[in-house]
Design a protein around this motif. Structure first.
Motif, PDB file in Angstrom:
ATOM      1  N   SER A  98      21.015   1.756  29.460  1.00  0.00           N
ATOM      2  CA  SER A  98      21.278   0.372  29.874  1.00  0.00           C
ATOM      3  C   SER A  98      22.348   0.271  30.964  1.00  0.00           C
ATOM      4  O   SER A  98      22.261  -0.592  31.831  1.00  0.00           O
ATOM      5  N   HIS A  99      23.339   1.177  30.951  1.00  0.00           N
ATOM      6  CA  HIS A  99      24.402   1.084  31.954  1.00  0.00           C
ATOM      7  C   HIS A  99      23.971   1.681  33.306  1.00  0.00           C
ATOM      8  O   HIS A  99      24.755   1.684  34.247  1.00  0.00           O
ATOM      9  N   CYS A 100      22.748   2.184  33.370  1.00  0.00           N
ATOM     10  CA  CYS A 100      22.273   2.819  34.617  1.00  0.00           C
ATOM     11  C   CYS A 100      21.072   2.123  35.223  1.00  0.00           C
ATOM     12  O   CYS A 100      20.404   2.679  36.100  1.00  0.00           O
ATOM     13  N   ARG A 101      20.767   0.920  34.746  1.00  0.00           N
ATOM     14  CA  ARG A 101      19.560   0.263  35.247  1.00  0.00           C
ATOM     15  C   ARG A 101      19.758  -0.282  36.664  1.00  0.00           C
ATOM     16  O   ARG A 101      20.885  -0.386  37.139  1.00  0.00           O
ATOM     17  N   SER A 102      18.635  -0.595  37.314  1.00  0.00           N
ATOM     18  CA  SER A 102      18.641  -1.158  38.680  1.00  0.00           C
ATOM     19  C   SER A 102      19.221  -0.202  39.710  1.00  0.00           C
ATOM     20  O   SER A 102      19.819  -0.627  40.698  1.00  0.00           O
ATOM     21  N   ARG A 103      19.073   1.105  39.448  1.00  0.00           N
ATOM     22  CA  ARG A 103      19.526   2.092  40.440  1.00  0.00           C
ATOM     23  C   ARG A 103      18.386   3.009  40.867  1.00  0.00           C
ATOM     24  O   ARG A 103      18.629   4.104  41.368  1.00  0.00           O
ATOM     25  N   GLY A 104      17.167   2.596  40.590  1.00  0.00           N
ATOM     26  CA  GLY A 104      16.020   3.381  41.054  1.00  0.00           C
ATOM     27  C   GLY A 104      15.675   4.571  40.186  1.00  0.00           C
ATOM     28  O   GLY A 104      14.840   5.400  40.576  1.00  0.00           O
ATOM     29  N   ILE A 105      16.298   4.680  39.011  1.00  0.00           N
ATOM     30  CA  ILE A 105      16.034   5.847  38.150  1.00  0.00           C
ATOM     31  C   ILE A 105      14.636   5.754  37.543  1.00  0.00           C
ATOM     32  O   ILE A 105      13.881   6.732  37.535  1.00  0.00           O
ATOM     33  N   GLY A 106      14.270   4.577  37.061  1.00  0.00           N
ATOM     34  CA  GLY A 106      12.921   4.394  36.521  1.00  0.00           C
ATOM     35  C   GLY A 106      11.868   4.691  37.587  1.00  0.00           C
ATOM     36  O   GLY A 106      10.865   5.348  37.328  1.00  0.00           O
ATOM     37  N   GLU A 107      12.136   4.246  38.800  1.00  0.00           N
ATOM     38  CA  GLU A 107      11.180   4.467  39.881  1.00  0.00           C
ATOM     39  C   GLU A 107      11.009   5.963  40.171  1.00  0.00           C
ATOM     40  O   GLU A 107       9.884   6.443  40.353  1.00  0.00           O
ATOM     41  N   GLN A 108      12.124   6.700  40.180  1.00  0.00           N
ATOM     42  CA  GLN A 108      12.021   8.140  40.435  1.00  0.00           C
ATOM     43  C   GLN A 108      11.210   8.830  39.332  1.00  0.00           C
ATOM     44  O   GLN A 108      10.411   9.727  39.596  1.00  0.00           O
TER      45      GLN A 108
END
Lengths: 156, 156
Positions: A98-108
């Motif tokens: 949750s503290h790492c969302r909206s940084r393109g990690i899911g997309e990668q």
């Protein structure tokens, strides 16, 4: 999205299971379904072993530059007869800490899964996303997925 | 539904592939995706061999009392970490020969798949049905499936 965080996508290891379950549990739906206890219930490790032994199931994690697990994704490659005998890929259990969302990690992670599906000869990638996860649906649409189907489920 | 037709659900054999592909092609969506040629393109048999060799993939047919194949269904059993390490079942490629519909054949196949999923220890059965297949959605709802998810797909 703020500045994208580069991550390494790698095969999950047994010592990642706790971090994975923590991500699965840190979610409105997952919080009622998981048991994030210390020690972790053995069922999770038994399931992990079954995944490791299955050559068609790929459970990966995203590791940040400090070596911390900040995301996970399961990819299954399934043979099939329809669409001229096309194999298909099924993406499951996509989570980002949750503290790492909206940084393109899911997309990668999802781009990794798409590339892996192509490399394995799949002609279709499919996934179910809960109807309440409107942000997830927007995210997948942005990556090229269409909301073509109704995902129907039965729980025992 | 008219009078239910009793069918035998059995594992598909190589000699069933043509009848299976005919059912997959006899459908508004399938007609554009399949190649029902004589002889059948080898890709279908290659895919069938891959299915046969995969212990987690069960392709079954429904055979009527004359031994004619009138339905098919693919069931995959997948390990997973979410929901406390629950295995899940994925139902695909459910078809009933057009001249045999509304006789309970699809229901017998899907009930077989649900029972098999339970027997294999799954706690979740899921499937994607095209958003245009409104009758299929009603059919699955009647059998106890909920339209809980959006099914998103990407074709290559």
């Amino acid at each position: 999205m703020s500045v994208p965080s580069p991550v390494t996508i790698r095969r999950a290891r047994r010592e990642d299971v706790k971090a994975i379950v923590a991500m699965l549990a840190d979610d409105p739906l997952g919080s009622t379904r998981e048991r994030l206890e210390d020690p972790l219930p053995p069922v999770y490790f038994e399931a992990f072993d079954a995944i490791e032994q299955n050559p068609d199931v790929h459970f990966v994690v995203a590791e940040d530059t400090d070596g911390v697990v900040v995301g996970c994704l399961q990819l299954c490659i399934l043979p099939g007869l329809s669409s001229q005998g096309a194999s298909r890929a099924v993406i499951e259990s996509v989570r980002v800490a949750s503290h790492c969302r909206s940084r393109g990690i899911g997309e990668q992670m999802v781009q990794w899964a798409i590339a892996e599906s192509r490399a394995k000869g799949c002609r279709l990638v499919e996934l179910l996303t809960h109807h309440t996860r409107v942000d997830a649906q927007r995210f997948y649409a942005r990556l090229g997925f269409g909301p073509t189907h109704v995902g129907m489920t039965m729980r025992f």
